[in-house]
Design a protein around this motif. Structure first.
Motif, short mmCIF file in Angstrom:
data_model
loop_
_atom_site.label_atom_id
_atom_site.label_comp_id
_atom_site.label_asym_id
_atom_site.label_seq_id
_atom_site.Cartn_x
_atom_site.Cartn_y
_atom_site.Cartn_z
N LEU A 4 -5.01 -12.39 12.44
CA LEU A 4 -5.65 -11.29 11.75
C LEU A 4 -4.62 -10.61 10.86
N ILE A 5 -4.92 -10.52 9.56
CA ILE A 5 -4.02 -9.88 8.60
C ILE A 5 -4.64 -8.54 8.22
N VAL A 6 -3.98 -7.45 8.59
CA VAL A 6 -4.46 -6.10 8.28
C VAL A 6 -3.57 -5.55 7.18
N GLU A 7 -4.04 -5.65 5.94
CA GLU A 7 -3.22 -5.31 4.77
C GLU A 7 -4.15 -4.97 3.61
N ASP A 8 -3.98 -3.76 3.04
CA ASP A 8 -4.90 -3.33 1.99
C ASP A 8 -4.47 -3.76 0.59
N THR A 9 -3.23 -4.24 0.43
CA THR A 9 -2.79 -4.76 -0.86
C THR A 9 -3.24 -6.22 -0.95
N ARG A 10 -4.24 -6.47 -1.78
CA ARG A 10 -4.92 -7.76 -1.75
C ARG A 10 -4.00 -8.93 -2.05
N ASP A 11 -3.13 -8.81 -3.04
CA ASP A 11 -2.28 -9.95 -3.39
C ASP A 11 -1.29 -10.28 -2.27
N VAL A 12 -0.83 -9.24 -1.56
CA VAL A 12 0.06 -9.47 -0.42
C VAL A 12 -0.69 -10.19 0.69
N ALA A 80 6.40 -0.39 4.05
CA ALA A 80 7.33 -0.08 2.98
C ALA A 80 8.27 1.04 3.39
N ARG A 81 8.02 1.65 4.54
CA ARG A 81 8.85 2.75 5.00
C ARG A 81 10.22 2.25 5.46
N LEU A 82 11.23 3.08 5.26
CA LEU A 82 12.59 2.73 5.65
C LEU A 82 13.08 3.56 6.83
N ALA A 83 12.30 4.56 7.25
CA ALA A 83 12.75 5.47 8.30
C ALA A 83 12.92 4.72 9.63
N VAL A 84 14.04 4.96 10.29
CA VAL A 84 14.32 4.31 11.57
C VAL A 84 13.28 4.71 12.61
N PRO A 102 9.70 -5.24 0.27
CA PRO A 102 9.17 -6.61 0.13
C PRO A 102 9.86 -7.56 1.10
N PHE A 103 9.18 -8.63 1.46
CA PHE A 103 9.73 -9.58 2.42
C PHE A 103 9.51 -10.99 1.91
N ASP A 104 10.26 -11.91 2.48
CA ASP A 104 10.14 -13.32 2.12
C ASP A 104 9.09 -13.98 3.02
N LEU A 105 8.17 -14.71 2.41
CA LEU A 105 7.09 -15.33 3.18
C LEU A 105 7.61 -16.36 4.18
N GLY A 106 8.69 -17.04 3.82
CA GLY A 106 9.28 -18.00 4.74
C GLY A 106 9.82 -17.32 5.99
N GLU A 107 10.46 -16.17 5.78
CA GLU A 107 10.98 -15.42 6.93
C GLU A 107 9.82 -14.88 7.78
#
Length: 225
Positions: A4-12, A80-84, A102-107
């Motif tokens: 299940l992919i829960v993501e509102d940015t369609r291209d991602v 996209a948040r960077l807060a620890v 952003p992240f690498d799809l392979g990773e």
């Protein structure tokens, strides 16, 4: 497997879905928490890729609700948040891993494999039973060191059985994991693929049992049996 992919940015979301599809998996896509809750109620998933920032609320709240209900499905959080503190909150609530955009799809795919291996008790990227070994990354199956040619769905079915050894898997559950919700699904397709897989891995040490009225169970055969 069924994700299940829960993501509102369609291209991602589409990019993640395509990447997982190439590896033989099927995915449901939800752009809102409401949609995600709908999919969770409809079927059991092998893993959820969960964005934190969604139009109708926080993915963290969704994760908290899942765990409070006793749902232990593996969850990989994206944000996209960077807060620890965001990372700590997600992990404390039961997320299995965390990636920052952003992240690498392979990773991403590698981390998903790692989560599935940990949950199934396998530390290596290769799942092995008897004479059979399945390299999850290379999508390569060997029996007694020799290549075993499987179709994409046969590989997916084998992966499901290997990561759920000794568990009883219902026919409908396997149907959804193999074909998802969007395709016209023939209930007899599971029997067809199980039959094909049995023939191809015969003598490998992995036995797929049919439990009438319950489903299927993959067990390790003792040497000489």
């Amino acid at each position: 497997m069924h994700f299940l992919i829960v993501e509102d940015t369609r291209d991602v979301a589409e990019a993640i879905e395509r990447r997982l599809e190439k590896a033989g998996h099927v995915s449901d896509r939800a752009e809102t928490l409401e949609d995600a809750e709908h999919f969770v109620a409809m079927a059991r998933h092998d893993l959820i890729v969960l964005d934190i920032n969604l139009p109708d609320g926080s993915g963290i709240a969704f994760l908290k609700k899942l765990r409070a209900a006793g749902n232990r499905v593996p969850v990989l959080v994206l944000t996209a948040r960077l807060a620890v503190n965001d990372k700590i909150d997600a992990l404390d609530l039961g997320a299995d891993d965390y990636m920052i955009k952003p992240f690498d799809l392979g990773e991403l795919e590698a981390r998903i494999r790692a989560i599935i291996r940990r949950r199934s008790g396998d530390a290596d990227r290769t799942l092995a039973v008897g004479k059979l070994s399945f390299d999850m990354a290379a999508r390569r199956v060997l029996i007694d060191g020799e290549p075993c040619e499987l179709t994409r769905r046969e590989q997916t079915l084998l992966e499901i059985f290997l990561t759920n050894r000794d568990r009883v898997l219902e026919k409908e559950d396997l149907l959804i994991r193999l074909f998802g919700h969007d395709e016209e699904r023939n209930p007899n397709a599971v029997e067809l693929y199980v039959g094909r897989l049995r023939r191809k891995i015969e003598g490998s040490g992995l036995e797929i049992r049919t439990l009438r009225g319950l489903g299927y169970q993959a067990v390790t055969m003792e040497p000489g049996t």
